[in-house]
Design a protein around this motif. Structure first.
Motif, PDB file in Angstrom:
ATOM      1  N   ILE A   7      -5.317   0.824   8.014  1.00  0.00           N
ATOM      2  CA  ILE A   7      -4.113   1.573   7.657  1.00  0.00           C
ATOM      3  C   ILE A   7      -3.480   2.235   8.872  1.00  0.00           C
ATOM      4  CG2 ILE A   7      -4.818   1.935   5.268  1.00  0.00           C
ATOM      5  CD1 ILE A   7      -5.752   4.727   6.017  1.00  0.00           C
ATOM      6  N   ALA A   9      -6.249  -3.593   4.050  1.00  0.00           N
ATOM      7  CA  ALA A   9      -6.507  -2.539   3.063  1.00  0.00           C
ATOM      8  C   ALA A   9      -6.391  -3.077   1.643  1.00  0.00           C
ATOM      9  CB  ALA A   9      -5.538  -1.380   3.288  1.00  0.00           C
ATOM     10  N   ARG A  21     -14.814   3.394   1.131  1.00  0.00           N
ATOM     11  CA  ARG A  21     -13.673   3.298   2.053  1.00  0.00           C
ATOM     12  C   ARG A  21     -12.398   2.947   1.287  1.00  0.00           C
ATOM     13  NH1 ARG A  21     -15.428  -0.795   5.228  1.00  0.00           N
ATOM     14  NH2 ARG A  21     -16.829   0.659   6.260  1.00  0.00           N
ATOM     15  N   ASP A  36      -8.532   4.507   9.311  1.00  0.00           N
ATOM     16  CA  ASP A  36      -9.320   3.390   9.818  1.00  0.00           C
ATOM     17  C   ASP A  36      -8.368   2.298  10.279  1.00  0.00           C
ATOM     18  OD1 ASP A  36      -8.554   1.804   7.591  1.00  0.00           O
ATOM     19  OD2 ASP A  36     -10.292   2.437   6.437  1.00  0.00           O
ATOM     20  N   GLN A  40      -5.784   8.855   1.089  1.00  0.00           N
ATOM     21  CA  GLN A  40      -4.967   9.118   2.273  1.00  0.00           C
ATOM     22  C   GLN A  40      -3.532   8.655   2.075  1.00  0.00           C
ATOM     23  OE1 GLN A  40      -5.728  10.839   4.940  1.00  0.00           O
ATOM     24  NE2 GLN A  40      -3.766  10.493   5.936  1.00  0.00           N
ATOM     25  N   SER A  54      -1.423   5.639   8.340  1.00  0.00           N
ATOM     26  CA  SER A  54      -2.289   6.807   8.538  1.00  0.00           C
ATOM     27  C   SER A  54      -1.839   7.686   9.686  1.00  0.00           C
ATOM     28  CB  SER A  54      -3.717   6.340   8.803  1.00  0.00           C
ATOM     29  OG  SER A  54      -3.790   5.663  10.056  1.00  0.00           O
ATOM     30  N   ARG A  77      -9.016   5.293   1.421  1.00  0.00           N
ATOM     31  CA  ARG A  77      -7.684   4.791   1.794  1.00  0.00           C
ATOM     32  C   ARG A  77      -6.663   5.163   0.732  1.00  0.00           C
ATOM     33  NH1 ARG A  77      -9.809  -1.264   3.445  1.00  0.00           N
ATOM     34  NH2 ARG A  77     -10.505  -0.775   5.579  1.00  0.00           N
ATOM     35  N   LYS A  82       0.801  -1.218   0.000  1.00  0.00           N
ATOM     36  CA  LYS A  82       0.000   0.000   0.000  1.00  0.00           C
ATOM     37  C   LYS A  82       0.837   1.272   0.000  1.00  0.00           C
ATOM     38  CE  LYS A  82      -4.404  -0.440  -0.332  1.00  0.00           C
ATOM     39  NZ  LYS A  82      -5.162   0.332  -1.317  1.00  0.00           N
TER      40      LYS A  82
END
Length: 620
Positions: free
Chosen positions: A569, A392, A463, A566, A470, A614, A467, A358
């Motif tokens: 992450i 994620a 969502r 969330d 972000q 995050s 993600r 990610k």
């Protein structure tokens, strides 16, 4: 039939007293039937078959070496039936002309495509056209069940020659020569002699064929074979446990040949690109070609759940052009993973693995199997919710545990006399083909569809976009189109992502052997209603997702002003990893010991919360 010729004088091949001057070689990648018995075909389909690309290149090479002799002109026709109709009259016409012969090769046939492939062969064999079939169904059955496997009975009855194993470097020469001479053998078995992949013709499909896919992606392989031993897998029993590889020079040749055809996007079909020992040399070559010549390549690769452990692997493959990855997650319960001999999948590392990917602009899709012996409806739905919350992942590919011919599971169940559905058309990973020990047939069917609906609800898909914003991953349209295909393909068309396409084409007169031709009024009324309903569903889903994209992307470049976080992450204390904690009741002694050793090692190193992306932390 072993040892007998499938065809002789007066049937296919050179007729007595005649001279063959023209040979048409038809390479056909068969589709499968839908539940109503109609071939699944689209105006534009998904990624074309690598098997078709490999066989095309090998047959073209054989022709260049004058396999039929200097006085015979040969032409090759490649048909991917997922987007092109197989014109039986045209094939027959190419066989009946004066001095002309046809040879048909059914390429890369999987178990779910076997019934359709046999229906294609039926009228051709009745007219004396030589037909040979290859692919994972034939090779898997011969490898695990023997040359007389009953799963291949229909091919033997129709007089269709079988090819088991891989065709490199020049094994098709004999098949082509025998077909022209009318002396095709019932079986060409090369399973015990797996060829090297170096210095052989590289996979290639002409640009016009590739452009019949809506993605304009082509496919090729750089390696074959897999060192793992998953019981549901057919690859290890067909291509072997010993890996074989192409070179970086051959990769460059593939790119240049495709660039000349206007193709620059590829699905690398290696079952596990991370276990290809040449992966770094490939990446270095790709990077060099892009930076030195501007020769770009966009790639989809398949990797295992441990690939993130390889130093520098993720950074380099992304730099080389990888934008989509497929990971065989399979399940989040240790008992299921061990039952399938998938011990290399470690749920305590899933979070770390996903977050490692990610950090880069890639779309992550993961395979997920439903229907393991220990599964229940409640456990399946609980696990889907857990994945949504804790991992994620962008898209999840649901499939039903299927004992494919060629797998250890199939052989074991067959020897034990366990019921398996005799209709091979259902072996597409979307249909239940055996009974479950804990769930009724109706319950398993229902929870399979319910799991997909639960994962692809609009709240969760939004969502997914948030993600990506972000984490500055981008790729909003690629993500959107993948979500549509994975959500609506099974719901509206009964197909998985690889079978998905745009503009379904259904011919009323083209139906599975043994099923009646439908009344025109009934057929066209149902087809029109289905088309309208499907287009409406696609439009609604597309519109909802575009709204989700707009809401999520308003924060692009202003993540500090519009922060999003969330559990998936955020940083997590490994002592309280929810994936481990919430699946503990289905853990195994082996998994528990492994998890304890991992935690002990991390504590000795001064355990810190597992880094999230995050800036937030989950746990004490």
């Amino acid at each position: 039939m072993q040892g007998q010729a499938v065809a002789g004088p007066g049937r296919p091949g050179v007729q007595p007293g005649g001279q063959t001057r023209h040979v048409d070689i038809w390479l056909i990648k068969a589709t499968r039937y839908d539940d109503d018995g109609y071939p699944i075909r689209w105006i534009r389909s998904a990624i074309p078959s690598n098997s078709l690309a490999c066989v095309w290149a090998l047959v073209e090479d054989a022709i260049s070496r004058q396999v039929f002799g200097p006085d015979v002109e040969a032409r090759v026709h490649a048909i991917d039936e997922t987007n092109t109709r197989v014109d039986i009259p045209a094939i027959l016409a190419s066989h009946r002309g004066e001095g002309a012969r046809a040879i048909v090769m059914l390429v890369g046939v999987q178990t779910n495509q076997y019934p359709r492939a046999m229906d294609i062969a039926r009228p051709l064999r009745a007219a004396g056209v030589p037909v040979c079939i290859g692919g994972f169904h034939v090779s898997g059955c011969v490898a695990m069940l023997g040359e007389d496997a009953e799963e291949l009975t229909l091919a033997r009855e129709l007089g269709v020659s079988q090819f088991a194993g891989e065709a490199e470097p020049d094994r098709l020469d004999v098949v082509l020569s025998d077909a022209l001479a009318g002396t095709l053998k019932p079986l060409y078995n090369h399973l015990k002699d797996q060829p090297g992949l170096q210095n052989v013709p590289v996979p290639l499909l002409p640009g016009p064929i590739v452009r019949r896919s809506f993605t304009h992606w082509s496919s090729f392989d750089l390696g074959r074979g897999c060192p793992f031993e998953c019981s549901f897998c057919t690859i290890i029993n067909v291509q072997g446990r010993k890996s074989r590889f192409r070179t970086a020079d051959e990769l460059e040749a593939i790119l240049r040949l495709n660039a000349a055809e206007g193709v620059s996007k590829f699905f690398v079909t290696d079952d596990n690109f991370a276990r290809n020992r040449n992966w770094e040399a490939y990446c270095d070559r790709l990077i060099e070609l892009r930076e030195r010549e501007g020769l770009e390549a966009r790639l989809l690769i398949q990797v295992d759940t441990m690939a993130h452990r390889i130093p520098g692997f993720i950074d380099k493959v992304v730099r080389a052009g990888v934008r989509l990855i497929f990971i065989g997650l399979e399940n989040i319960n240790p008992d299921n993973l061990e039952a399938a001999k998938k011990r290399q999948n470690r749920i305590e590392e899933y979070r770390e693995m996903v977050l490692a990917w990610k950090r880069h602009p890639v779309v992550i899709s993961c395979g997920y199997i439903i229907g393991f012996p220990a599964d229940t409806r409640e456990s399946i739905l609980r696990d889907v919710d857990l994945i949504k919350r804790e991992l994620a992942i962008d898209v999840l590919y649901f499939n039903i545990l299927t004992p494919l011919p060629g797998s250890e599971d199939h052989k074991r169940m067959k020897e034990a006399g366990v019921w398996m559905d005799p209709d091979f058309n259902k072996y597409d990973l979307n249909h239940r083909v055996t009974h479950h020990p804990k769930m009724s047939d109706a319950e398993l069917d229902a929870v399979f569809h319910e799991a997909s609906r639960r994962y692809y609800d609009f709240e969760h898909m939004e969502r997914v976009f948030k993600r990506r914003v972000q984490l500055k991953n981008g790729m909003r349209l690629t993500t959107l189109y993948n979500l549509i295909a994975y959500r609506e393909g099974p719901r509206r068309e009964g197909v998985a992502f690889a079978e998905f396409g745009l503009g379904r084409v259904i011919d009323r007169r083209e139906r599975r052997y043994g099923l009646p031709i439908e009344n025109p009024l009934r057929f066209y009324a149902r087809y029109a209603w289905r088309f309208a309903r499907t287009m409406g569903a696609y439009a609604y889903t597309y519109g909802r997702l575009r709204l989700s994209v707009a809401r999520a992307w308003r924060a692009w470049g202003r993540q500090d002003e519009f922060p999003y976080a969330d559990e998936a992450i955020a940083a997590v204390d490994e002592r309280l990893d929810p994936l481990v904690q919430e699946t503990a009741d289905r853990s195994t002694p082996y998994a528990k010991k492994r998890q304890e050793n991992r935690l002990k090692s991390r504590l000795q190193d001064g355990l810190q919360p597992e880094p999230g992306l995050s800036g937030e932390t989950v746990g004490p």
